[in-house]
Design an enzyme around this catalytic site. Structure first.
Site, PDB file in Angstrom:
ATOM      1  N   HIS A  54       0.812  -1.203   0.000  1.00 13.52           N
ATOM      2  CA  HIS A  54       0.000   0.000   0.000  1.00 13.52           C
ATOM      3  C   HIS A  54       0.848   1.256   0.000  1.00 13.52           C
ATOM      4  CE1 HIS A  54      -3.596  -2.473   1.539  1.00 13.52           C
ATOM      5  NE2 HIS A  54      -3.369  -2.614   0.265  1.00 13.52           N
TER       6      HIS A  54
ATOM      7  N   CYS B 120       4.059  -4.375 -26.341  1.00  9.05           N
ATOM      8  CA  CYS B 120       3.810  -3.802 -25.019  1.00  9.05           C
ATOM      9  C   CYS B 120       4.719  -4.338 -23.917  1.00  9.05           C
ATOM     10  CB  CYS B 120       2.347  -3.991 -24.621  1.00  9.05           C
ATOM     11  SG  CYS B 120       1.874  -5.688 -24.446  1.00  9.05           S
TER      12      CYS B 120
END
Ligand code: PEP
Ligand code: MG
Length: 758
Positions: A372, A685
Site C-alpha cells: 500500500h 507492449c
C-alpha cells in the site's frame, strides 16, 4: 485469538504482579535484573533464563542469568547477528527452538556451560522500535515452547525494556562510539518500487513512542482508555485522508478503506482487550499485540500477506500515539528541506503524516510493488526503494543519502565525488524532462514522415492521467490484475465495473486496451490459494485460469461491458497459446454480450477483441489467428523468455541472449509483414518498447505501435523524431540474416553515427 490463547493472560497475572512489586522496590539495576531472571525461570519452568543487553559496537553482553555459569556474566559477548541471540536481536523477532543446537546459527560459548541445554525460547527487548537486548529461556529437554509462552516472555521483555532504559546502562558516550563506527560510506541494493532519482537528509521513521506504564492498576479504566483512543484515531484518519488531496485518486481510497476495516477487526481489538484483562495497561497491551503480530507475519512466506503487516503495524503505532498523548492532535512530522524517509515498513497513512513538499524519497527494509505504501508513493510521485536489507543498521538520522530508484540503489554517506555525479545526473534529468515536456504536444513521427503511435502501460488508476502528462495516445496495456493484487478479497462485478468506468472517465476519450486477468503463476493473489508449481511462468496462469474458471472471466467481462456503457471497448486475452484458445475466450465474451444486450443495456459502440502474443507457438498459426483477431499485442517480456528458453529472473542468464539478435529481428519482421498484409494492427507492449534503442529496432522491423511505462514515452518519442526510417529498415533487414550472437553494438553505432536519440 482463541480462548485458549487468551487464557494465557489470566495465567500471566501473578507474574505480572510480582514484576510490578519488583519495579516499585529499590535495589540496583543488576539486582533487579538478577531477580527478573530468577522469577522468569521459575515461572516458566526453565532451567535457564538469561538477559542480554546491547552495548556499543553492536555487541550483546550477557547481563544476568539464572542457570548459566555465573562467571559468564559480563564476559560473554555476541555480535549482532552472531548466534541465536544475535539473530533474535538483529531481526527483532522471537525464536522458538526445540533443538537450538541444531539451528544453523547456534554459536557455542564454552564459558556459559550451555551445551547441556537443548531447547531455547528468546524474544527481543524492544523500546520505541529499537532493540535493547534479548531475553531467553533454555531447557535441557527437547521442549516445544508454546505460542502462549512466547507471548508471556514478550510481555516480560517490555518490563525489562523499562528497567534497562531507565538504568541508562548504555551511556551517551557509548552511544556516540557506536555512531562514529557508522560513518563509512555504504551502498545497498533493493527493489525498485517507484522510479526516480533523489537525494537528501535521512530521517528515521520512528514515532518515539515510549511506554512507561506496563502493569495496570485498574483494568476497567484501561479498557475505557482503549475505546476512547480508538475513536480518536478513526476520526483523525478521516481528516488525514480528506486533507491529503489524494482522497479521489482511485485505489488509494480502497487502501484506506481496507485499513479502516483492519482497525475495526474484532480479532485485533479482542487481542488487545484480552491483554488488558491480563493485567497490562492499554498502551502495553497494544504494544504487545503489535510485537506479536510482527512475529506472526515474520513466519509467513507469502510476501503479499506479509505486506499487510505494515498496515496493522501502522494502525498499532497510531493507536499507541493516541493512548500516550490523548490530548494532543497528532501533528504532521516536520522534515528537513530535502528529506529521505528511512523505515522498516510504512503503512499507507504514515507517508501522509510527513510534509510531502519536503519528502524526496523513501527507503524501506521491506515492502513490495503492490504494498500500500508503494501505491501512495506512486500517487505522490515520490521515488521509493524497498527490500533493502541491512538498511536500519547502516543509516542514522542526519546522514546524507542518495536514492537511485531507477536501479534500486541507495548510497549512504556517499563521497563528495558520488554526490556530485548524482547531482549532475539529476540536473541532466531535469533538463531532459523539460525537453520531453516540450515534445509532449508534438507528433510522434519520423523525419521521413512515418507515424509511430505511443501508448502507456498502466495498472492502477493513478497511472491513467499520465497519458496526457507524457503526451501518449492512450493505454496500450491496462493490466487488470494489478488492482486485484492490492486488495484483500476478490472485487465483485460492481466493484470492477466502477473501477473500469473510472478508467474510461480518466482516459477522457482516449483508447484503452483492457487485458483480462493475468493472475496465477508468478502473480499470485494473496487471498487465493493455488498449488505451488515448479515452473510458474509456464504454469496455470492468465487465460488458462480464465478458461478453467469461466465464472471469474465472465464476471470480469460483464463488468467491462457495463463500464463501457456504449463506448468503444477493447479487450485482450493474455498468454494465448493457440487459435482454439482464443476462440474459446472470445466465445465467452460473446455469450456475455448476448446477456448484456438481453438485459437491455447499451452495447459497446465498437467492440474489438485481441490476443497477446506471448507464446512462440502461436506465431506458427499467424495466418489463422490474424483472421480472427481485431488486433494483436506482442508481450516481449514473456515472448522472448520462451523464444530463448531463458528464465528472465535468473541472473546467470541475464546477459546470455539478446533480444537484439538476428533471430529476433527476423521474427519481428515476419510478424509485422504478415499482420500488415492482413490489416491487423500490432502493438508491442513489453519492456523492449520503452527502451529507445530497442524501440528503434522494433520500428525498423515494421512495428508502428508501442506501449510502455509512462516515463519512457518522452525518450522514445525523442528517438522517433530524430529517425530517418527508410535506410534503417534496409539495415535491419541485412542484420536479420547475419549469424552474430547480438546486433546491439552495430545498431547502437548506427544510431550514434546518425544522431538518432537513443
Ligand atoms: C509481456 O509479457 O511482455 C507483458 C507485457 O505482460 P506482463 O509483463 O504483464 O507479463
Ligand atoms: Mg506477459
Amino acid at each position: 485469538m482463541s480462548s485458549a490463547q487468551s487464557g494465557t493472560w489470566g495465567g500471566a497475572r501473578p507474574l505480572m504482579r510480582q514484576l510490578r512489586d519488583l519495579m516499585r522496590s529499590g535495589g540496583s539495576t543488576q539486582e533487579r535484573l538478577d531477580r527478573v531472571a530468577s522469577l522468569v525461570a521459575d515461572d516458566m519452568v526453565a532451567e535457564v533464563c538469561s538477559i542480554y543487553v546491547q552495548r556499543a559496537g553492536e555487541v550483546l553482553e550477557l547481563f544476568a542469568t539464572k542457570g548459566l555459569k555465573p562467571e559468564a556474566v559480563h564476559s560473554t559477548m555476541l555480535r549482532l547477528g552472531e548466534g541465536i541471540i544475535g539473530d533474535i536481536a538483529s531481526r527483532a523477532r522471537p525464536l522458538r527452538l526445540a533443538d537450538a543446537q541444531g539451528h544453523p546459527n547456534f554459536a557455542y560459548r564454552p564459558e556459559t556451560g550451555e551445551e547441556i541445554y537443548r531447547s531455547m525460547l528468546g524474544v527481543p527487548i524492544l523500546r520505541a522500535g529499537r532493540v535493547l537486548g534479548v531475553l531467553a529461556v533454555q531447557n535441557k529437554t527437547q521442549r516445544n515452547y508454546s505460542e502462549e509462552e512466547e507471548e508471556a516472555l514478550e510481555t516480560i521483555a517490555m518490563v525489562l525494556a523499562e528497567i534497562v532504559s531507565v538504568a541508562g546502562i548504555v551511556s551517551a558516550d557509548e552511544e556516540k562510539g557506536t555512531e562514529s563506527a557508522r560513518t563509512m560510506p555504504a551502498r545497498l541494493t533493493g527493489l525498485v518500487l517507484h522510479e526516480g532519482l533523489a537525494m537528501g537528509t535521512a530521517v528515521l521513521h520512528e514515532r518515539g513512542l515510549v511506554i512507561t506504564r506496563v502493569v495496570a492498576d485498574d483494568t476497567a479504566a484501561e479498557l475505557k482508555r482503549l475505546d476512547e483512543a480508538l475513536q480518536d484515531m478513526l476520526s483523525h484518519l478521516d481528516d488525514l485522508v480528506a486533507g491529503s488531496g489524494l482522497s479521489d485518486s482511485g485505489e488509494y481510497q480502497e487502501v484506506i478503506e481496507a485499513y479502516r476495516m483492519f482497525a475495526q477487526d474484532r480479532g485485533w481489538l479482542e487481542r488487545i482487550r484480552e491483554a488488558i484483562k491480563g493485567g497490562l495497561t492499554a498502551e502495553a497491551a497494544t504494544q504487545r499485540v503489535n510485537t506479536d503480530t510482527q512475529a506472526r507475519f515474520e513466519r509467513v512466506k507469502d510476501p503479499y500477506i506479509r505486506e499487510r503487516y505494515a498496515d496493522l503495524k501502522d494502525l498499532g503505532d497510531r493507536l499507541l500515539q493516541h493512548l500516550l498523548k490523548p490530548d494532543s492532535q497528532p501533528q504532521k512530522h516536520k522534515l528537513p528541506r530535502e528529506a529521505v524517509v528511512i523505515a522498516r515498513t510504512l503503512g499507507p497513512a504514515e507517508l501522509l503524516d510527513y510534509d510531502t513538499d519536503s519528502l524526496r524519497a523513501v527507503v524501506l527494509e521491506e515492502g513490495s510493488p503492490t504494498s500500500h505504501v508503494s501505491i501512495v508513493a506512486r500517487a505522490l510521485g515520490v521515488p521509493i526503494v524497498g527490500r533493502c536489507s541491512g538498511l536500519l543498521g547502516r543509516v542514522q538520522a542526519g546522514d546524507f543519502v542518495v536514492v537511485d530508484a531507477d536501479n534500486g540503489q541507495v548510497m549512504i554517506r556517499p563521497r563528495q565525488s558520488i554526490r556530485d555525479y548524482f547531482q549532475q545526473a539529476m540536473d541532466v534529468r531535469s533538463a531532459r524532462r523539460a525537453l520531453f515536456q516540450r515534445l509532449r504536444e508534438l507528433p510522434s513521427v519520423t523525419k521521413d514522415g512515418v507515424e509511430v503511435s505511443l501508448h502507456i502501460n498502466a495498472g492502477l488508476l493513478v497511472d491513467v492521467p499520465q497519458i496526457a502528462d507524457v503526451g501518449a495516445e492512450g493505454i496500450g496495456l491496462y493490466r487488470t490484475e494489478v488492482p486485484f493484487m492490492v486488495r484483500h478479497a476478490f472485487p465483485d462485478v460492481e466493484a470492477q465495473q466502477s473501477l473500469y468506468a473510472r478508467i474510461y472517465q480518466l482516459a477522457e476519450g482516449r483508447p484503452v486496451v483492457f487485458r483480462t486477468l493475468d493472475i496465477g503463476g508468478d502473480k499470485p493473489l494473496p487471498y487465493w490459494q493455488v498449488d505451488e508449481e515448479e515452473n510458474p511462468a509456464m504454469g496455470w496462469r492468465a487465460i488458462r485460469v480464465g478458461l478453467d474458471r469461466p465464472s471469474l472471466l465472465r464476471g470480469q467481462i460483464r463488468a467491462l461491458l457495463r463500464a463501457a456503457a456504449g463506448r468503444e471497448l477493447r479487450v485482450m486475452f493474455p498468454m494465448i497459446s493457440d487459435v482454439w484458445e482464443f476462440r474459446q475466450a472470445k466465445a465467452l465474451l460473446m455469450k456475455e454480450l448476448d446477456v448484456h444486450n438481453q438485459d437491455g443495456r447499451p452495447s459497446p459502440r465498437h467492440l474489438q477483441v485481441g490476443a497477446m502474443l506471448e507464446v512462440p507457438g502461436l506465431a506458427w498459426q499467424l495466418p489463422a489467428l490474424l483472421r480472427e483477431v481485431d488486433f494483436l499485442s506482442l508481450g516481449t517480456n514473456d515472448f522472448f523468455q520462451f523464444f530463448f528458453a531463458t528464465d528472465r529472473g535468473n541472473p546467470r542468464l541475464a546477459r546470455r541472449y539478446d533480444t537484439l539478435s538476428p533471430g529476433s529481428l527476423a521474427f519481428l519482421r515476419q510478424l509485422s509483414e504478415q499482420a500488415q498484409a492482413a490489416g491487423v494492427p500490432v502493438t508491442v507492449c513489453g519492456e523492449m518498447a520503452g527502451n529507445p534503442l530497442e524501440a528503434m529496432a522494433l520500428v525498423a522491423c515494421g512495428l508502428r505501435r508501442l506501449s510502455m511505462s509512462p516515463p519512457s514515452v518522452g525518450p522514445v518519442k525523442n528517438m522517433v523524431r530524430s529517425l530517418e526510417l527508410a535506410p534503417l529498415e534496409q539495415f535491419a533487414e541485412q542484420l536479420s540474416h547475419s549469424a552474430d550472437h547480438s546486433v546491439r553494438a552495430v545498431m547502437r553505432a548506427y544510431a550514434q553515427d546518425r544522431d538518432i536519440a537513443i
